[in-house]
Design a protein around this motif. Structure first.
Motif, PDB file in Angstrom:
ATOM      1  N   THR A   1     -24.497  -6.255  20.059  1.00 53.40           N
ATOM      2  CA  THR A   1     -24.838  -7.618  19.632  1.00 53.40           C
ATOM      3  C   THR A   1     -25.475  -7.561  18.252  1.00 53.40           C
ATOM      4  OG1 THR A   1     -27.087  -7.548  20.520  1.00 53.40           O
ATOM      5  CG2 THR A   1     -25.358  -8.339  22.006  1.00 53.40           C
ATOM      6  N   GLY A   2     -25.437  -8.692  17.551  1.00 58.77           N
ATOM      7  CA  GLY A   2     -26.104  -8.765  16.251  1.00 58.77           C
ATOM      8  C   GLY A   2     -25.140  -9.108  15.143  1.00 58.77           C
ATOM      9  N   HIS A   3     -25.506  -8.696  13.923  1.00 61.65           N
ATOM     10  CA  HIS A   3     -24.643  -9.054  12.783  1.00 61.65           C
ATOM     11  C   HIS A   3     -23.608  -7.966  12.495  1.00 61.65           C
ATOM     12  CE1 HIS A   3     -27.074  -6.316  10.456  1.00 61.65           C
ATOM     13  NE2 HIS A   3     -28.167  -7.058  10.602  1.00 61.65           N
ATOM     14  N   HIS A   4     -23.674  -6.861  13.235  1.00 66.59           N
ATOM     15  CA  HIS A   4     -22.683  -5.787  13.132  1.00 66.59           C
ATOM     16  C   HIS A   4     -22.532  -5.269  11.696  1.00 66.59           C
ATOM     17  CE1 HIS A   4     -21.711  -7.137  17.162  1.00 66.59           C
ATOM     18  NE2 HIS A   4     -21.437  -8.337  16.684  1.00 66.59           N
ATOM     19  N   CYS A   5     -23.647  -5.228  10.982  1.00 66.45           N
ATOM     20  CA  CYS A   5     -23.622  -4.758   9.580  1.00 66.45           C
ATOM     21  C   CYS A   5     -22.635  -5.562   8.739  1.00 66.45           C
ATOM     22  CB  CYS A   5     -23.285  -3.277   9.482  1.00 66.45           C
ATOM     23  SG  CYS A   5     -24.504  -2.229  10.249  1.00 66.45           S
ATOM     24  N   ALA A   6     -22.553  -6.863   9.026  1.00 73.38           N
ATOM     25  CA  ALA A   6     -21.692  -7.736   8.220  1.00 73.38           C
ATOM     26  C   ALA A   6     -22.441  -9.052   8.007  1.00 73.38           C
ATOM     27  CB  ALA A   6     -20.349  -7.960   8.913  1.00 73.38           C
ATOM     28  N   GLU A   7     -23.636  -8.948   7.431  1.00 68.87           N
ATOM     29  CA  GLU A   7     -24.477 -10.142   7.253  1.00 68.87           C
ATOM     30  C   GLU A   7     -23.811 -11.221   6.400  1.00 68.87           C
ATOM     31  OE1 GLU A   7     -28.879 -10.055   7.254  1.00 68.87           O
ATOM     32  OE2 GLU A   7     -28.584  -7.927   6.840  1.00 68.87           O
ATOM     33  N   PRO A   8     -23.135 -10.837   5.282  1.00 67.22           N
ATOM     34  CA  PRO A   8     -22.478 -11.900   4.507  1.00 67.22           C
ATOM     35  C   PRO A   8     -21.436 -12.667   5.327  1.00 67.22           C
ATOM     36  CG  PRO A   8     -22.655  -9.902   3.201  1.00 67.22           C
ATOM     37  CD  PRO A   8     -23.055  -9.526   4.594  1.00 67.22           C
ATOM     38  N   LEU A   9     -20.754 -11.983   6.236  1.00 64.73           N
ATOM     39  CA  LEU A   9     -19.766 -12.666   7.086  1.00 64.73           C
ATOM     40  C   LEU A   9     -20.470 -13.656   8.021  1.00 64.73           C
ATOM     41  CD1 LEU A   9     -16.921 -13.081   8.297  1.00 64.73           C
ATOM     42  CD2 LEU A   9     -17.327 -11.071   9.735  1.00 64.73           C
ATOM     43  N   MET A  10     -21.630 -13.251   8.542  1.00 65.19           N
ATOM     44  CA  MET A  10     -22.388 -14.159   9.422  1.00 65.19           C
ATOM     45  C   MET A  10     -22.764 -15.434   8.660  1.00 65.19           C
ATOM     46  SD  MET A  10     -22.457 -12.609  12.273  1.00 65.19           S
ATOM     47  CE  MET A  10     -21.198 -11.366  12.181  1.00 65.19           C
ATOM     48  N   GLU A  11     -23.068 -15.243   7.373  1.00 62.94           N
ATOM     49  CA  GLU A  11     -23.442 -16.396   6.557  1.00 62.94           C
ATOM     50  C   GLU A  11     -22.239 -17.323   6.365  1.00 62.94           C
ATOM     51  OE1 GLU A  11     -26.086 -15.112   3.369  1.00 62.94           O
ATOM     52  OE2 GLU A  11     -25.260 -16.806   2.216  1.00 62.94           O
ATOM     53  N   VAL A  12     -21.074 -16.713   6.118  1.00 68.69           N
ATOM     54  CA  VAL A  12     -19.844 -17.512   5.965  1.00 68.69           C
ATOM     55  C   VAL A  12     -19.564 -18.280   7.256  1.00 68.69           C
ATOM     56  CG1 VAL A  12     -17.323 -17.344   5.729  1.00 68.69           C
ATOM     57  CG2 VAL A  12     -18.792 -16.005   4.224  1.00 68.69           C
ATOM     58  N   LEU A  13     -19.746 -17.618   8.385  1.00 64.83           N
ATOM     59  CA  LEU A  13     -19.440 -18.238   9.684  1.00 64.83           C
ATOM     60  C   LEU A  13     -20.574 -19.135  10.176  1.00 64.83           C
ATOM     61  CD1 LEU A  13     -18.010 -15.037  11.473  1.00 64.83           C
ATOM     62  CD2 LEU A  13     -16.671 -16.938  10.541  1.00 64.83           C
ATOM     63  N   GLN A  14     -21.704 -19.020   9.509  1.00 65.75           N
ATOM     64  CA  GLN A  14     -22.907 -19.783   9.868  1.00 65.75           C
ATOM     65  C   GLN A  14     -23.339 -19.555  11.309  1.00 65.75           C
ATOM     66  OE1 GLN A  14     -22.475 -23.847   8.364  1.00 65.75           O
ATOM     67  NE2 GLN A  14     -23.435 -22.989   6.546  1.00 65.75           N
ATOM     68  N   ILE A  15     -23.424 -18.268  11.636  1.00 69.45           N
ATOM     69  CA  ILE A  15     -23.931 -17.870  12.951  1.00 69.45           C
ATOM     70  C   ILE A  15     -24.924 -16.724  12.749  1.00 69.45           C
ATOM     71  CG2 ILE A  15     -21.942 -18.577  14.378  1.00 69.45           C
ATOM     72  CD1 ILE A  15     -20.837 -15.739  14.117  1.00 69.45           C
ATOM     73  N   PRO A  16     -25.873 -16.561  13.678  1.00 70.06           N
ATOM     74  CA  PRO A  16     -26.857 -15.488  13.497  1.00 70.06           C
ATOM     75  C   PRO A  16     -26.287 -14.121  13.870  1.00 70.06           C
ATOM     76  CG  PRO A  16     -27.312 -16.695  15.515  1.00 70.06           C
ATOM     77  CD  PRO A  16     -26.153 -17.397  14.860  1.00 70.06           C
ATOM     78  N   GLY A  17     -25.264 -14.129  14.688  1.00 71.90           N
ATOM     79  CA  GLY A  17     -24.679 -12.866  15.149  1.00 71.90           C
ATOM     80  C   GLY A  17     -23.708 -13.170  16.270  1.00 71.90           C
TER      81      GLY A  17
END
Ligand code: 7TS
Length: 402
Positions: A357-373
């Motif tokens: 679980t989490g951002h899976h070392c892809a924080e910029p993608l989480m930002e694009v998808l607008q989800i925390p993880g």
């Protein structure tokens, strides 16, 4: 046949929180079969010694095994030459090596590096480090709401200043299998080389680097049943020859004086210091393990588990998949009833089911998808439909609790 191989993974035969372990975190790292563990054990018990330097028998045998491992990798990804295979610690080190050395040689101020919105931090940060040093910029290929590369936008990102494209073969979050061959063709029309981050791709498709015509391909052993700490950088001879060394030290030199050093030939120029010989031997055993089953069969198995899991999981109330690409690898990200993914992961762990679980070392993608993880399940050769049934039952329970 695939049922038989499960007995080779003794780690799976254990209880976690009083439940039989269901290991579904294979995109992070796979388990290792006995044949791999035995190959490593056997190396340390019988021929352990340093390579390329000894006149004695053990050193010669270790060198032979290490170089045989390189040839096994060469055949596995169908590289033209064995010296185009550089052993590294893993994908991360392979990308850092290229970013640092290709960058030092070819980048200058205002140059552009194309990556995508779905990259792992390992395929973002190394480029940022070199970009900062030389004043270059990252250009980001956008993705669709399904989680696919926007090809038209990609085409429009090229300019006179584009020096390299670095793109993931398969997203470790969305599972998207990117059209890397097409993307490489497009880049080559602009005379721009392409690095493919194959950390997830190496087991999702049969990789043929000559057919793909990629200029670099990077992967880690530990995600394909091999030990941790061994990985591969494939690079076309024409680029590896031109790139300066990454680290300095033993093994990578030809002649050293205090005034000047000349460097060793490929691939040793990029393998400073004592390499991970046991790891390379383990990687060879892992490749042979996969080939003994057949890559086609392994991929078909992972695909059928992924499709079955998606279909069953979609029946769980409140299930939202993150990533709906047409071409998907055996990685499924989801959010359940808009709850925090860590809660789902912890509850599953209590039931003996290991996921990520989490951002899976892809924080910029989480930002694009607008989800925390996300919560993420991913499959390997030893997983079964029964395990997916256990996952789905557990998710149904959790859905009621949330
Ligand atoms: N690139 C991708 C696409 C990855 O999935 C990973 C690891 C890496 C690079 C880095 O690989 P390493 O072996 O050098 O660490 N991905 C994950 C993951 O999804 N969960 O844990 C590690």
């Amino acid at each position: 046949m695939l049922e038989d191989i499960r007995t080779q993974f003794s780690i799976l035969d254990q209880q976690v929180h009083n439940n039989k372990l269901v290991y579904l975190d294979n995109a992070a790292s796979t388990q290792k079969p006995d044949c791999v563990l035995n190959a490593v054990d056997n190396y340390y018990k019988t021929i352990n010694s340093n390579v390329h330097r000894g006149v004695h028998l053990l050193s010669q045998l270790a060198t032979m095994e290490y170089e045989n491992a390189r040839k096994t990798v060469q055949q596995f990804i169908h590289a033209k030459h064995h010296y185009e295979i550089v052993f590294t610690r893993g994908t991360t080190e392979s990308i850092n090596l290229v970013a640092a050395t290709f960058g030092r040689k070819f980048f200058s101020k205002d140059d552009e590096i194309i990556i995508s919105a779905m990259e792992h931090h390992s395929n973002i940060v190394p480029w940022q480090l070199i970009a900062e040093q030389v004043g270059a910029k990252l250009k980001i290929v956008p993705i669709t709401s399904q989680g696919e590369i926007e090809i038209e936008a990609y085409k429009n990102l090229f300019s006179e200043k584009t020096k390299i494209v670095s793109i993931t073969h398969v997203s470790n979050v969305l599972g998207t299998i990117n059209p890397v061959k097409e993307m490489i063709q497009i880049a080559h029309q602009h005379q721009v080389p392409v690095l493919v981050d194959g950390a997830q791709g190496i087991k999702s498709e049969q990789v043929d680097v000559q057919d793909l015509d990629c200029d670099f391909y990077c992967f880690s052993g530990h995600k394909i049943y091999a030990p941790m700490g061994i990985g591969v950088l494939y690079g076309k001879e024409q680029y590896l020859e031109q790139m300066p060394p990454y680290q300095g030290g033993g093994e990578m030199i030809q002649k050293v004086t205090f005034e000047k050093t000349t460097f060793n030939e490929l691939p040793f120029k990029f393998e400073a210091g004592t390499p991970n010989v046991g790891g390379a031997i383990g990687l060879k055993a892992a490749i042979e393990f996969m080939q003994s089953i057949g890559m086609e069969q392994l991929i078909a198995h992972d695909q059928s588990l992924m499709r079955y899991a998606k279909q069953q999981m979609s029946l769980v109330e409140g299930m939202r998949f993150i990533g709906e690409a047409g071409q998907q690898a055996s990685v499924i990200s989801f959010i359940l009833k808009e709850s925090h993914p860590a809660d789902v992961g912890t509850l599953l762990d209590m039931m003996g089911i290991a996921i990520r679980t989490g951002h899976h070392c892809a924080e910029p993608l989480m930002e694009v998808l607008q989800i925390p993880g996300t919560a993420r399940v991913s499959f390997a050769a030893y997983n079964t439909k029964e395990e997916i049934n256990r996952l789905v039952e557990a998710l149904q329970k959790i859905s009621k609790m949330l």
